[in-house]
Design a protein around this motif. Structure first.
Motif, mmCIF file in Angstrom:
data_model
loop_
_atom_site.group_PDB
_atom_site.id
_atom_site.type_symbol
_atom_site.label_atom_id
_atom_site.label_comp_id
_atom_site.label_asym_id
_atom_site.label_seq_id
_atom_site.Cartn_x
_atom_site.Cartn_y
_atom_site.Cartn_z
ATOM 1 N N HIS A 144 0.853 -1.211 0.000
ATOM 2 C CA HIS A 144 0.000 0.000 0.000
ATOM 3 C C HIS A 144 0.878 1.247 0.000
ATOM 4 O O HIS A 144 1.843 1.334 0.759
ATOM 5 C CB HIS A 144 -1.023 -0.016 1.135
ATOM 6 C CG HIS A 144 -0.507 0.155 2.534
ATOM 7 N ND1 HIS A 144 -0.305 1.395 3.101
ATOM 8 C CD2 HIS A 144 -0.180 -0.749 3.492
ATOM 9 C CE1 HIS A 144 0.113 1.245 4.351
ATOM 10 N NE2 HIS A 144 0.220 -0.052 4.617
ATOM 11 N N ASP A 164 6.185 1.542 6.433
ATOM 12 C CA ASP A 164 4.742 1.266 6.336
ATOM 13 C C ASP A 164 4.083 2.260 5.405
ATOM 14 O O ASP A 164 3.654 3.307 5.838
ATOM 15 C CB ASP A 164 4.138 1.332 7.747
ATOM 16 C CG ASP A 164 2.681 0.901 7.755
ATOM 17 O OD1 ASP A 164 2.198 0.403 6.724
ATOM 18 O OD2 ASP A 164 2.035 1.091 8.795
ATOM 19 N N ASP A 165 3.952 2.042 4.108
ATOM 20 C CA ASP A 165 4.400 0.816 3.514
ATOM 21 C C ASP A 165 5.189 1.142 2.253
ATOM 22 O O ASP A 165 4.942 0.558 1.204
ATOM 23 C CB ASP A 165 3.189 -0.082 3.259
ATOM 24 C CG ASP A 165 3.566 -1.444 2.725
ATOM 25 O OD1 ASP A 165 4.671 -1.911 3.036
ATOM 26 O OD2 ASP A 165 2.800 -2.014 1.953
ATOM 27 N N GLU A 200 -5.339 1.845 2.631
ATOM 28 C CA GLU A 200 -5.119 0.762 3.600
ATOM 29 C C GLU A 200 -5.343 1.269 5.020
ATOM 30 O O GLU A 200 -6.073 0.648 5.803
ATOM 31 C CB GLU A 200 -3.693 0.207 3.454
ATOM 32 C CG GLU A 200 -3.504 -1.172 4.114
ATOM 33 C CD GLU A 200 -3.135 -1.128 5.592
ATOM 34 O OE1 GLU A 200 -3.155 -2.186 6.231
ATOM 35 O OE2 GLU A 200 -2.835 -0.041 6.124
ATOM 36 N N GLU A 201 -4.730 2.415 5.325
ATOM 37 C CA GLU A 201 -4.809 2.951 6.690
ATOM 38 C C GLU A 201 -6.221 3.428 7.038
ATOM 39 O O GLU A 201 -6.549 3.611 8.202
ATOM 40 C CB GLU A 201 -3.809 4.109 6.871
ATOM 41 C CG GLU A 201 -2.359 3.762 6.547
ATOM 42 C CD GLU A 201 -1.722 2.789 7.537
ATOM 43 O OE1 GLU A 201 -2.419 2.286 8.429
ATOM 44 O OE2 GLU A 201 -0.503 2.532 7.390
ATOM 45 N N ASP A 228 3.679 -5.722 3.611
ATOM 46 C CA ASP A 228 3.333 -4.562 4.420
ATOM 47 C C ASP A 228 4.256 -4.552 5.645
ATOM 48 O O ASP A 228 4.189 -5.455 6.479
ATOM 49 C CB ASP A 228 1.858 -4.659 4.830
ATOM 50 C CG ASP A 228 1.305 -3.339 5.331
ATOM 51 O OD1 ASP A 228 2.098 -2.393 5.515
ATOM 52 O OD2 ASP A 228 0.083 -3.257 5.546
HETATM 53 ZN ZN ZN Z 1 0.698 -0.927 6.514
#
Ligand code: ZN
Length: 459
Positions: A144, A164-165, A200-201, A228
């Motif tokens: 991501h 991340d990431d 994603e977050e 990830d």
């Molecule tokens: Zn992540």
């Protein structure tokens, strides 16, 4: 008729019966010299450049800027998206247009972590399979590219997201770069997709949309490798020789009836994702990636989640790669110093060699799967009569020249034994189905193995 059937069966059944001392699986290696050469092209320096470039966009939160002006200024998730797209296009130019670069854009409606309707874009490149019969089979790598700092709603202050990431995004890009290059002399019969997702977050939004689209369009995705937090954070307790590979046990997509059957057959550790994890262990033994996969038999880290789950929910085999030990001071944190402790997800905490090793393991897995024949279909275990031996049957796979029956004790984590079936699509083994778990995989003339398929009982 009876005599004919017997005559057909006797040599076949005898030939396929297993000896008393079957070969141990852990001893074998499935190395393809071309794949070994291709993965050597992974560059830790290129990965460093990719991660530093991603960090330069300042804040890649899904709710950060993506207007024309910000893109021009090189700030926000829009600029990151455009850069990733251009990067895929550059790799494609270098391989004579072998990659199709695409975007998957949709509007996420306001939710817990999305204050207003927000456009989310997944960027991906497709390396189409060379065999028209098998190009419908897909293996996929993803990371991501969105990031965050301490405040989920902060889209302006630094959210470097190097580990991340940025690390997972760099793995996907580096796999695209080296495998597209390798594809000029190394044919991959199946299709490889290099994906980078956003959201994603905010709640796995990008991967959810992509996986649902794939399911709806009937894509035959055989494997998803989600990377990830694979930066190998440089801190105490890190083990740079291992990368964790998480896989679900009971499939998220299984219906009540399927769960009931899994329970009855003792299939709790044989989801398609877990077979993929075991396949990665095999790749780890076969290729010198510089890092060993450490299989964790759990969907994800304790009480946490990631993009592979979106694919699991649609029934696809999907696993997560994550560094051995995470440092929570270096993720989801505002960049700052407090009482001599440095916080923030900065490139200086990333071990670029380690990310390179993880990229090598991913690339070897993708190349092995995309080179292999299709997994055997309709694998059946004959259970009409109670017997102490085990009879299996399956349908021929495109590209296969032989098959292998693999098995393991019910309390063993990985496959232990293998029996090659060089003729036909049936086998009888003098091993009790009560005590072991069986699977069948297809092998081509060059020795590429498909994912193994656990048989269904045929009454
Ligand atoms: Zn992540």
């Amino acid at each position: 008729m009876v005599a004919l059937a017997l005559a057909a069966c006797v040599p076949l059944c005898v030939a396929q019966e297993v000896s008393q001392d079957p070969p141990r699986l852990a001893a074998d290696r499935h190395t393809d010299a071309h794949i070994a050469e291709a993965i050597r092209q992974v560059s830790a320096d290129r990965i460093r450049q990719t991660i530093e470039k991603l960090v330069s966009f300042q804040n890649r939160s899904t709710i950060s800027a993506q207007d024309e002006e910000s893109i021009k200024a090189g700030k926000g998730i829009g600029a990151a998206r455009e850069w990733i797209k251009a990067e895929f296009e550059r790799y494609s130019k270098d391989c004579g247009g072998c990659l199709e670069v695409r975007t998957d854009t949709f509007t996420e409606q306001p939710g817990e972590r999305i204050p207003k309707p927000t456009e989310i874009t997944n960027v991906y490149a497709v390396l189409r399979g060379s065999d028209p019969q098998q190009a419908g089979r897909i293996v996929l790598v993803t990371g991501h590219y969105d990031s965050r700092n301490s405040d989920n709603f902060n889209g302006t202050d630094p959210a470097p997201g190097a580990n991340d990431d940025g690390s997972g995004t760099a793995v996907s890009l580096e796999c695209a770069r080296i495998l597209s290059k390798a594809a000029s002399n190394l044919k991959f019969p199946a299709t490889i997709i290099f994906l980078t997702v956003a959201g994603e977050e905010q709640g796995l939004n990008g991967s959810k949309h992509f996986a649902a689209m794939a399911k709806q369009q009937g894509w035959k995705i055989e494997a998803v490798l989600n990377n990830d937090i694979v930066g190998g954070n440089l801190g105490p307790g890190q083990d740079a020789s291992a990368v964790r590979v998480f896989s679900e046990g009971l499939p998220a997509a299984a219906s009540e009836a399927e769960i009931k059957r899994i329970r009855m057959l003792g299939g709790e550790s044989d989801s398609n994702s877990r077979e993929l994890a075991r396949y990665i262990a095999d790749v780890g033994r076969s290729y010198d990636a510089g890092v060993k996969p450490l299989l964790i038999f759990r969907l994800d880290r304790f009480l946490r989640g990631g993009d592979h789950y979106s694919f699991n929910q649609q029934g696809f085999a999907a696993v997560r790669f994550t560094e051995f030990r995470e440092d929570y001071n270096h993720q989801h944190q505002n960049v700052r110093s407090e009482s001599g402790v440095e916080y923030g997800d900065l490139p200086k905490f990333v071990d670029f060699d380690y990310v390179g090793h993880v990229a090598r393991l991913n690339a070897a897995t993708l190349a092995s799967l995309a080179s292999a024949p299709a997994p055997p279909a309709n694998v059946k275990m004959m259970t009409k009569n109670l017997k102490n031996d085990t009879s299996l049957a399956w349908e021929p796979s495109a590209g296969a020249s032989a098959y292998e029956v693999v098995w393991r004790s019910t309390n063993a984590a990985d496959w232990e034994y293998v029996q090659t079936i060089s003729k036909g699509t049936r086998a009888t083994l003098q091993v009790s189905k009560d005590n072991v778990i069986f699977a069948v995989r297809a092998v081509d003339a060059a020795g590429h193995r498909s994912l193994p398929v656990v048989p269904e009982p045929e009454r």
